[in-house]
Design a protein around this motif. Sequence first.
Motif, short mmCIF file in Angstrom:
data_model
loop_
_atom_site.label_atom_id
_atom_site.label_comp_id
_atom_site.label_asym_id
_atom_site.label_seq_id
_atom_site.Cartn_x
_atom_site.Cartn_y
_atom_site.Cartn_z
N ALA A 146 -56.23 89.59 11.94
CA ALA A 146 -54.95 90.08 11.43
C ALA A 146 -54.06 89.21 11.23
O ALA A 146 -52.84 89.35 11.09
CB ALA A 146 -54.64 92.00 12.20
N ALA A 147 -54.36 87.81 11.67
CA ALA A 147 -53.02 87.30 11.36
C ALA A 147 -51.61 87.59 10.23
O ALA A 147 -50.97 87.00 10.32
CB ALA A 147 -53.51 85.48 11.11
N GLU A 148 -52.95 87.75 8.90
CA GLU A 148 -51.72 87.88 7.68
C GLU A 148 -51.46 89.26 7.85
O GLU A 148 -50.58 89.39 7.07
CB GLU A 148 -52.18 87.55 6.03
CG GLU A 148 -53.38 86.28 6.43
CD GLU A 148 -54.13 86.60 5.65
OE1 GLU A 148 -54.21 87.04 4.32
OE2 GLU A 148 -54.50 84.26 5.02
N ALA A 149 -51.47 90.37 8.48
CA ALA A 149 -51.68 91.26 8.42
C ALA A 149 -50.24 92.61 9.40
O ALA A 149 -51.00 93.51 9.39
CB ALA A 149 -53.20 92.19 8.65
N PHE A 182 -52.87 87.86 15.32
CA PHE A 182 -51.55 87.54 14.20
C PHE A 182 -51.58 86.21 14.70
O PHE A 182 -50.98 85.36 15.47
CB PHE A 182 -50.33 88.64 14.75
CG PHE A 182 -50.81 89.70 15.02
CD1 PHE A 182 -51.16 90.61 13.30
CD2 PHE A 182 -51.04 90.82 16.19
CE1 PHE A 182 -51.05 91.81 13.19
CE2 PHE A 182 -51.05 92.72 15.66
CZ PHE A 182 -51.16 92.92 14.63
N SER A 183 -50.74 85.91 13.16
CA SER A 183 -50.10 84.73 13.61
C SER A 183 -48.46 84.98 13.33
O SER A 183 -48.37 85.77 12.08
CB SER A 183 -50.83 83.06 12.27
OG SER A 183 -50.16 82.74 11.75
N PHE A 184 -48.08 83.79 13.89
CA PHE A 184 -46.68 83.87 13.08
C PHE A 184 -46.06 82.63 12.90
O PHE A 184 -45.08 81.84 13.14
CB PHE A 184 -45.61 84.39 15.09
CG PHE A 184 -45.98 85.09 14.98
CD1 PHE A 184 -45.51 86.59 14.61
CD2 PHE A 184 -47.17 85.44 16.15
CE1 PHE A 184 -46.45 87.69 14.39
CE2 PHE A 184 -47.21 86.78 17.25
CZ PHE A 184 -46.54 88.05 16.21
N VAL A 227 -49.70 80.04 21.06
CA VAL A 227 -49.18 79.13 20.50
C VAL A 227 -49.01 79.13 18.99
O VAL A 227 -48.43 78.66 18.20
CB VAL A 227 -49.78 77.64 20.91
CG1 VAL A 227 -49.10 77.21 22.28
CG2 VAL A 227 -50.99 77.63 21.46
N ASN A 228 -50.52 79.58 18.67
CA ASN A 228 -50.89 79.98 17.10
C ASN A 228 -52.17 80.90 16.89
O ASN A 228 -52.44 81.26 18.09
CB ASN A 228 -50.91 78.65 16.66
CG ASN A 228 -52.25 77.70 16.94
OD1 ASN A 228 -53.25 78.06 17.10
ND2 ASN A 228 -52.24 76.61 16.92
N GLY A 229 -51.65 81.33 15.56
CA GLY A 229 -53.46 82.00 15.70
C GLY A 229 -54.79 81.94 15.87
O GLY A 229 -55.26 82.84 16.12
N THR A 230 -54.58 81.23 15.94
CA THR A 230 -55.99 80.35 15.82
C THR A 230 -56.67 79.87 16.71
O THR A 230 -57.63 80.04 17.53
CB THR A 230 -56.07 78.34 15.08
OG1 THR A 230 -55.99 78.36 13.70
CG2 THR A 230 -57.45 78.03 15.68
N ALA A 231 -55.27 80.14 18.02
CA ALA A 231 -55.61 80.07 19.46
C ALA A 231 -56.39 81.28 20.12
O ALA A 231 -57.23 81.52 20.89
CB ALA A 231 -54.55 78.44 20.38
N PRO A 284 -63.61 90.53 10.76
CA PRO A 284 -63.05 91.22 10.12
C PRO A 284 -61.55 90.56 9.93
O PRO A 284 -61.15 90.63 10.20
CB PRO A 284 -62.98 92.72 10.12
CG PRO A 284 -62.92 92.80 11.27
CD PRO A 284 -64.03 92.18 11.86
N MET A 285 -61.65 90.01 8.43
CA MET A 285 -60.19 89.50 8.66
C MET A 285 -59.11 90.57 7.18
O MET A 285 -59.85 90.77 6.21
CB MET A 285 -60.65 87.84 7.51
CG MET A 285 -59.00 87.57 7.48
SD MET A 285 -58.14 87.36 5.74
CE MET A 285 -59.50 86.67 4.78
N HIS A 286 -58.05 90.79 7.37
CA HIS A 286 -56.94 91.43 6.49
C HIS A 286 -56.43 90.65 5.23
O HIS A 286 -55.69 90.54 5.79
CB HIS A 286 -56.05 92.48 7.39
CG HIS A 286 -57.20 93.12 8.28
ND1 HIS A 286 -57.54 94.20 8.18
CD2 HIS A 286 -57.00 92.91 9.45
CE1 HIS A 286 -58.10 95.09 8.95
NE2 HIS A 286 -57.48 94.44 10.09
C1 LIG Z 1 -53.22 81.68 9.37
C2 LIG Z 1 -53.72 82.55 9.76
C3 LIG Z 1 -54.46 82.02 11.07
C4 LIG Z 1 -54.33 80.73 11.70
O1 LIG Z 1 -53.28 81.35 12.49
P1 LIG Z 1 -52.12 79.97 12.86
O2 LIG Z 1 -51.30 80.57 13.17
O3 LIG Z 1 -51.73 78.75 11.66
O4 LIG Z 1 -53.18 78.64 13.37
C5 LIG Z 1 -56.16 82.36 11.17
N1 LIG Z 1 -56.57 83.56 10.35
C6 LIG Z 1 -55.78 83.58 8.89
C7 LIG Z 1 -56.72 84.39 8.19
C8 LIG Z 1 -54.28 83.20 8.63
O5 LIG Z 1 -54.53 83.08 7.20
#
Ligand SMILES: *Cc1c(COP(=O)(O)O)cnc(C)c1O
Length: 400
Positions: A198-201, A220-222, A82-86, A170-172
């Motif tokens: 890699a939410a942003e990558a 990933f996040s969408f 459902v989202n990147g956080t989950a 690690p976060m990109h």
């Molecule tokens: C957007 C983002 C998330 C979370 O994504 P959601 O889909 O908004 O929950 C996590 N980490 C980073 C670095 C983000 O930019």
Amino acid sequence: MIQPAHFDFAHHGQSVANIIRQVIGDSDELVPLHEPEFSSSSWTMIKDCLDSTYVSSVGKYVDQFENEVAAACSTRHAVAVVNGTAALQVALIVCGVCADDEVIIPSLSFVATANAVVHAGAVPHFVDSNAYNFGIDVVSLQNHLHYITERRGKLVYNRETGRRISAIVPMHAFGHPADMDPLIDLANDYGLSVIEDAAEALGSTYKGRACGSIGQIGIFSFNGNKILTTGGGGALVTNDDELAKRARHLTTTAKVPHRWAFEHDEVGFNYRMPNLNAALGCSQMQDLGARLKQKRQLAQQYADAFGEMSAVEIIGEPASCSSNFWLNTLRLKIKDTTYRDQLLDLLNDQKISARPVWTLLHRLVMFSHCPKSNLSVSERLEMQLINIPSSAHLFKSLHS
Ligand SMILES: *Cc1c(COP(=O)(O)O)cnc(C)c1O
């Protein structure tokens, strides 16, 4: 180093605005930081999904979207959620992060990285980033771990808090790949799981490998502001069959597959991506290649336009990496929050969306008690970095 006292803020700010306008063109409307873009196939696929009546988390688009995400990063598996956080919360859990563990994350990140750690029952442990790719600084992390940890058998504990340290995230940042190889070596040395935020990558690569595919698991996040969107959505990717299986199970209410019985074997989550969102995702995936190209060209136009300016630097991609250039970023050579905020006001007054990096996570009220390393580079970067409009469509081909 430029001294603020000898600097004409207003004149300089206007030059920055002019250069941005030179790239993105004139407009009366506010230019957003990052807008979603849709093609006609979005309408077709969403209509098809509605016609099928399969709008929730079972349906052909969920399977197709997962296959396409896995193919895009060359992993064996993708699980759409459902989202990147989950996605991050579940990634931490399936990698064995337990209640009251500490998880190493950069202070320079979006709040979701830390929230997910807490949702998994653990405690964020904030570390510094480097000034080159804005990812976790491996050398300072190595020193920090050496100084604060104690090994008990195969496990590693924070001597100061008594808690086990079990993973590193690690976060990109802005789509620029973090330096993964030395980080993975360090994590292996300490027996820590590596979960890539890699939410942003999506579409970025590190030494030819897709961001998200390098650690044990990646997410990933969408969300609507990311490079591709499903409205809201996220995914986990991994090459590990067991982790994928467990992530799929946990996010689908831990339901034991059966033709008709409702049998569940643990407390699961209702986190799978609905088919309706996946239909949008499938149409968006068709555009990924073209979008990456446009964003690269937009970044190049910014780089050319800012080339002459000595007081700001436009951030390029790290060596041996390919960035998706999710958000274009300026580094102000003056390290001064007042100056930064004046510039942000001036740009936003002129309808150019611009924002600083996130307030560093260790200073947010709910995380201020969490363990942390020296964060001096992140604190400097916070004064210096601003994001500027980066939607793919802002790239105007000279030939179009
Ligand atoms: C957007 C983002 C998330 C979370 O994504 P959601 O889909 O908004 O929950 C996590 N980490 C980073 C670095 C983000 O930019």
